[in-house]
Design a protein around this motif. Structure first.
Motif, PDB file in Angstrom:
ATOM      1  N   TRP A  55      70.787 -33.578  31.790  1.00 38.00           N
ATOM      2  CA  TRP A  55      71.595 -34.139  32.804  1.00 38.00           C
ATOM      3  C   TRP A  55      73.233 -33.713  32.815  1.00 38.00           C
ATOM      4  CZ3 TRP A  55      69.880 -35.635  27.967  1.00 38.00           C
ATOM      5  CH2 TRP A  55      70.893 -36.076  26.945  1.00 38.00           C
ATOM      6  N   LEU A  56      73.492 -32.773  32.040  1.00 39.47           N
ATOM      7  CA  LEU A  56      74.805 -32.242  32.149  1.00 39.47           C
ATOM      8  C   LEU A  56      74.912 -31.260  33.213  1.00 39.47           C
ATOM      9  CD1 LEU A  56      75.737 -32.042  28.463  1.00 39.47           C
ATOM     10  CD2 LEU A  56      76.377 -33.786  30.258  1.00 39.47           C
ATOM     11  N   PRO A  57      76.365 -31.026  33.968  1.00 36.12           N
ATOM     12  CA  PRO A  57      76.449 -29.939  34.785  1.00 36.12           C
ATOM     13  C   PRO A  57      75.947 -28.407  34.227  1.00 36.12           C
ATOM     14  CG  PRO A  57      78.639 -30.933  34.203  1.00 36.12           C
ATOM     15  CD  PRO A  57      77.456 -31.768  33.415  1.00 36.12           C
ATOM     16  N   GLY A  58      75.778 -27.518  35.157  1.00 35.95           N
ATOM     17  CA  GLY A  58      75.523 -26.264  34.629  1.00 35.95           C
ATOM     18  C   GLY A  58      75.110 -25.572  35.954  1.00 35.95           C
ATOM     19  N   HIS A  59      74.861 -24.132  35.935  1.00 35.43           N
ATOM     20  CA  HIS A  59      74.362 -23.577  36.980  1.00 35.43           C
ATOM     21  C   HIS A  59      72.816 -22.872  36.696  1.00 35.43           C
ATOM     22  CE1 HIS A  59      74.462 -19.891  39.816  1.00 35.43           C
ATOM     23  NE2 HIS A  59      74.796 -20.895  40.461  1.00 35.43           N
ATOM     24  N   ARG A  60      71.936 -23.756  37.164  1.00 31.31           N
ATOM     25  CA  ARG A  60      70.440 -23.661  36.929  1.00 31.31           C
ATOM     26  C   ARG A  60      69.978 -22.487  37.851  1.00 31.31           C
ATOM     27  NH1 ARG A  60      72.176 -28.931  36.582  1.00 31.31           N
ATOM     28  NH2 ARG A  60      71.400 -29.978  34.454  1.00 31.31           N
ATOM     29  N   GLY A  61      70.406 -21.366  37.850  1.00 30.54           N
ATOM     30  CA  GLY A  61      69.738 -20.177  38.601  1.00 30.54           C
ATOM     31  C   GLY A  61      71.000 -19.158  38.571  1.00 30.54           C
ATOM     32  N   VAL A  62      70.708 -18.220  39.685  1.00 30.81           N
ATOM     33  CA  VAL A  62      71.691 -17.177  39.773  1.00 30.81           C
ATOM     34  C   VAL A  62      72.135 -17.070  41.185  1.00 30.81           C
ATOM     35  CG1 VAL A  62      70.931 -15.752  37.823  1.00 30.81           C
ATOM     36  CG2 VAL A  62      69.905 -15.282  39.974  1.00 30.81           C
ATOM     37  N   ASP A  63      73.235 -16.832  41.597  1.00 33.22           N
ATOM     38  CA  ASP A  63      73.773 -16.459  42.973  1.00 33.22           C
ATOM     39  C   ASP A  63      73.487 -14.932  43.259  1.00 33.22           C
ATOM     40  OD1 ASP A  63      74.114 -19.313  43.300  1.00 33.22           O
ATOM     41  OD2 ASP A  63      76.270 -19.212  43.073  1.00 33.22           O
ATOM     42  N   HIS A 140      71.148 -18.881  46.195  1.00 31.71           N
ATOM     43  CA  HIS A 140      70.921 -19.322  44.906  1.00 31.71           C
ATOM     44  C   HIS A 140      69.476 -19.316  44.654  1.00 31.71           C
ATOM     45  CE1 HIS A 140      71.553 -21.821  41.310  1.00 31.71           C
ATOM     46  NE2 HIS A 140      70.617 -22.554  41.807  1.00 31.71           N
ATOM     47  N   TRP A 141      69.083 -18.466  43.532  1.00 32.84           N
ATOM     48  CA  TRP A 141      67.705 -18.277  43.049  1.00 32.84           C
ATOM     49  C   TRP A 141      67.548 -19.001  41.864  1.00 32.84           C
ATOM     50  CZ3 TRP A 141      65.643 -13.262  40.887  1.00 32.84           C
ATOM     51  CH2 TRP A 141      64.287 -13.319  40.867  1.00 32.84           C
ATOM     52  N   GLY A 142      66.721 -19.789  41.767  1.00 33.37           N
ATOM     53  CA  GLY A 142      66.457 -20.735  40.684  1.00 33.37           C
ATOM     54  C   GLY A 142      64.843 -20.532  40.237  1.00 33.37           C
ATOM     55  N   LEU A 143      64.621 -20.748  38.917  1.00 29.70           N
ATOM     56  CA  LEU A 143      63.339 -20.687  38.401  1.00 29.70           C
ATOM     57  C   LEU A 143      63.082 -22.056  37.360  1.00 29.70           C
ATOM     58  CD1 LEU A 143      60.597 -19.032  37.822  1.00 29.70           C
ATOM     59  CD2 LEU A 143      62.116 -17.907  35.819  1.00 29.70           C
ATOM     60  N   ARG A 144      61.914 -22.514  37.612  1.00 23.95           N
ATOM     61  CA  ARG A 144      61.663 -23.724  36.605  1.00 23.95           C
ATOM     62  C   ARG A 144      60.246 -23.694  35.926  1.00 23.95           C
ATOM     63  NH1 ARG A 144      62.415 -29.029  39.859  1.00 23.95           N
ATOM     64  NH2 ARG A 144      60.222 -28.700  39.792  1.00 23.95           N
ATOM     65  N   ARG A 145      60.068 -24.070  34.897  1.00 27.73           N
ATOM     66  CA  ARG A 145      58.761 -24.218  34.247  1.00 27.73           C
ATOM     67  C   ARG A 145      58.384 -25.594  33.981  1.00 27.73           C
ATOM     68  NH1 ARG A 145      58.646 -21.142  29.652  1.00 27.73           N
ATOM     69  NH2 ARG A 145      57.780 -19.369  30.612  1.00 27.73           N
ATOM     70  N   GLY A 146      57.515 -26.100  34.665  1.00 28.72           N
ATOM     71  CA  GLY A 146      57.340 -27.637  34.629  1.00 28.72           C
ATOM     72  C   GLY A 146      58.440 -28.306  35.714  1.00 28.72           C
ATOM     73  N   ARG A 147      58.754 -29.514  34.914  1.00 32.67           N
ATOM     74  CA  ARG A 147      59.822 -30.460  35.803  1.00 32.67           C
ATOM     75  C   ARG A 147      61.281 -30.178  35.256  1.00 32.67           C
ATOM     76  NH1 ARG A 147      58.356 -34.975  38.849  1.00 32.67           N
ATOM     77  NH2 ARG A 147      60.659 -35.570  38.352  1.00 32.67           N
ATOM     78  N   ASP A 148      61.242 -29.886  34.101  1.00 32.23           N
ATOM     79  CA  ASP A 148      62.619 -29.917  33.504  1.00 32.23           C
ATOM     80  C   ASP A 148      63.110 -28.712  32.868  1.00 32.23           C
ATOM     81  OD1 ASP A 148      62.974 -32.640  34.396  1.00 32.23           O
ATOM     82  OD2 ASP A 148      62.049 -33.148  32.438  1.00 32.23           O
ATOM     83  N   ASP A 149      62.247 -27.768  32.595  1.00 30.29           N
ATOM     84  CA  ASP A 149      62.707 -26.269  31.889  1.00 30.29           C
ATOM     85  C   ASP A 149      63.148 -25.415  32.877  1.00 30.29           C
ATOM     86  OD1 ASP A 149      62.838 -24.811  29.844  1.00 30.29           O
ATOM     87  OD2 ASP A 149      60.618 -24.137  29.657  1.00 30.29           O
ATOM     88  N   TYR A 150      64.591 -25.203  33.147  1.00 24.61           N
ATOM     89  CA  TYR A 150      65.024 -24.239  33.804  1.00 24.61           C
ATOM     90  C   TYR A 150      65.426 -23.018  33.250  1.00 24.61           C
ATOM     91  CZ  TYR A 150      66.262 -28.084  37.137  1.00 24.61           C
ATOM     92  OH  TYR A 150      66.013 -29.013  38.011  1.00 24.61           O
ATOM     93  N   LEU A 151      65.142 -22.032  33.622  1.00 24.06           N
ATOM     94  CA  LEU A 151      64.901 -20.519  33.058  1.00 24.06           C
ATOM     95  C   LEU A 151      65.767 -19.735  33.934  1.00 24.06           C
ATOM     96  CD1 LEU A 151      61.248 -20.518  32.491  1.00 24.06           C
ATOM     97  CD2 LEU A 151      62.713 -21.029  30.909  1.00 24.06           C
ATOM     98  N   ASP A 152      66.327 -18.581  33.487  1.00 21.97           N
ATOM     99  CA  ASP A 152      66.970 -17.644  34.162  1.00 21.97           C
ATOM    100  C   ASP A 152      65.796 -16.580  34.898  1.00 21.97           C
ATOM    101  OD1 ASP A 152      68.449 -15.540  34.891  1.00 21.97           O
ATOM    102  OD2 ASP A 152      69.192 -14.843  33.111  1.00 21.97           O
ATOM    103  N   PRO A 153      65.845 -16.467  36.377  1.00 23.70           N
ATOM    104  CA  PRO A 153      64.988 -15.839  37.134  1.00 23.70           C
ATOM    105  C   PRO A 153      65.136 -14.336  36.877  1.00 23.70           C
ATOM    106  CG  PRO A 153      66.609 -16.778  38.489  1.00 23.70           C
ATOM    107  CD  PRO A 153      67.009 -17.480  37.031  1.00 23.70           C
ATOM    108  N   LEU A 154      66.291 -13.799  36.347  1.00 18.03           N
ATOM    109  CA  LEU A 154      66.550 -12.309  36.386  1.00 18.03           C
ATOM    110  C   LEU A 154      65.405 -11.642  35.678  1.00 18.03           C
ATOM    111  CD1 LEU A 154      70.307 -12.002  36.329  1.00 18.03           C
ATOM    112  CD2 LEU A 154      68.681 -11.895  38.293  1.00 18.03           C
ATOM    113  N   PRO A 155      64.972 -12.265  34.570  1.00 11.59           N
ATOM    114  CA  PRO A 155      63.963 -11.476  33.526  1.00 11.59           C
ATOM    115  C   PRO A 155      62.694 -11.242  34.485  1.00 11.59           C
ATOM    116  CG  PRO A 155      64.938 -12.990  32.132  1.00 11.59           C
ATOM    117  CD  PRO A 155      65.622 -13.223  33.550  1.00 11.59           C
ATOM    118  N   LEU A 156      62.339 -12.035  35.474  1.00 14.77           N
ATOM    119  CA  LEU A 156      61.090 -11.742  36.342  1.00 14.77           C
ATOM    120  C   LEU A 156      61.335 -10.502  37.087  1.00 14.77           C
ATOM    121  CD1 LEU A 156      60.871 -15.175  38.306  1.00 14.77           C
ATOM    122  CD2 LEU A 156      59.673 -14.484  36.363  1.00 14.77           C
ATOM    123  N   VAL A 157      62.499  -9.924  37.048  1.00 16.30           N
ATOM    124  CA  VAL A 157      62.737  -8.817  37.906  1.00 16.30           C
ATOM    125  C   VAL A 157      63.555  -7.616  37.280  1.00 16.30           C
ATOM    126  CG1 VAL A 157      62.582  -9.780  40.253  1.00 16.30           C
ATOM    127  CG2 VAL A 157      64.697  -9.466  39.106  1.00 16.30           C
TER     128      VAL A 157
END
Length: 167
Positions: A55-63, A140-157
């Protein structure tokens, strides 16, 4: 205790196979499950910075540096989960195998929800004016697993740099 040379060689070969089997692809069309959502490969202008609590602020992806009107492609095979506006911003989301979802914003969609896409398929174009972007346009490119688990998308590529140290 040091391993004998033959056992050391076998251990290194096994480790190399494990790394090749579990590390995501580099993003090229022939080697990985995922590709960069922009071509050519973009610079990352803002890194993933997850909050300590959901629920706190953050950057849930990469620009990613982009230009207005630039084509955005699906990073991986999947189904368009959403193509529309969220909080005044145009967004496209793609559901992938394994419970992963990639999101792309601000993107003017060229696809509709429910459509199956293959990695590299165009899904829309970048819209200028992403908040916090230093240039005129960013994706802004984001990645999630399930509803609440935000992940860094860069390891995908990107493959991590692995350095083997001498024994």
């Amino acid at each position: 205790m040091l391993l004998a040379a033959p056992f050391r060689t076998i251990a290194v070969v096994i480790a190399a196979f494990v790394v090749l089997a579990v590390v995501p692809g580099t993003g090229s069309a022939d080697t990985g499950r995922f590709v960069w959502p922009l071509d050519p490969r973009p610079a990352v202008s803002r890194q993933f910075d997850p909050p300590e609590q959901n629920w706190l602020p953050g950057h849930r992806g990469v620009d990613l540096d982009a230009r207005a009107g630039q084509t955005v492609v699906a990073a991986g095979d999947g189904v368009i989960a959403f193509a529309g506006v969220v909080a005044g911003k145009p967004v496209v989301s793609v559901d992938h195998e394994g419970g992963l979802r990639t999101t792309y914003e601000p993107v003017e969609a060229s696809v509709a929800a429910g459509r199956r896409v293959t990695r590299g398929d165009p899904i829309g174009t970048v819209v200028a004016g992403h908040e916090g972007c230093a240039s005129s346009a960013c994706l802004h490119w984001g990645l999630r697993r399930g509803r609440d688990d935000y992940l860094d998308p860069l390891p995908l590529v990107e493959r991590p740099v692995i350095r083997l140290l001498p024994v």
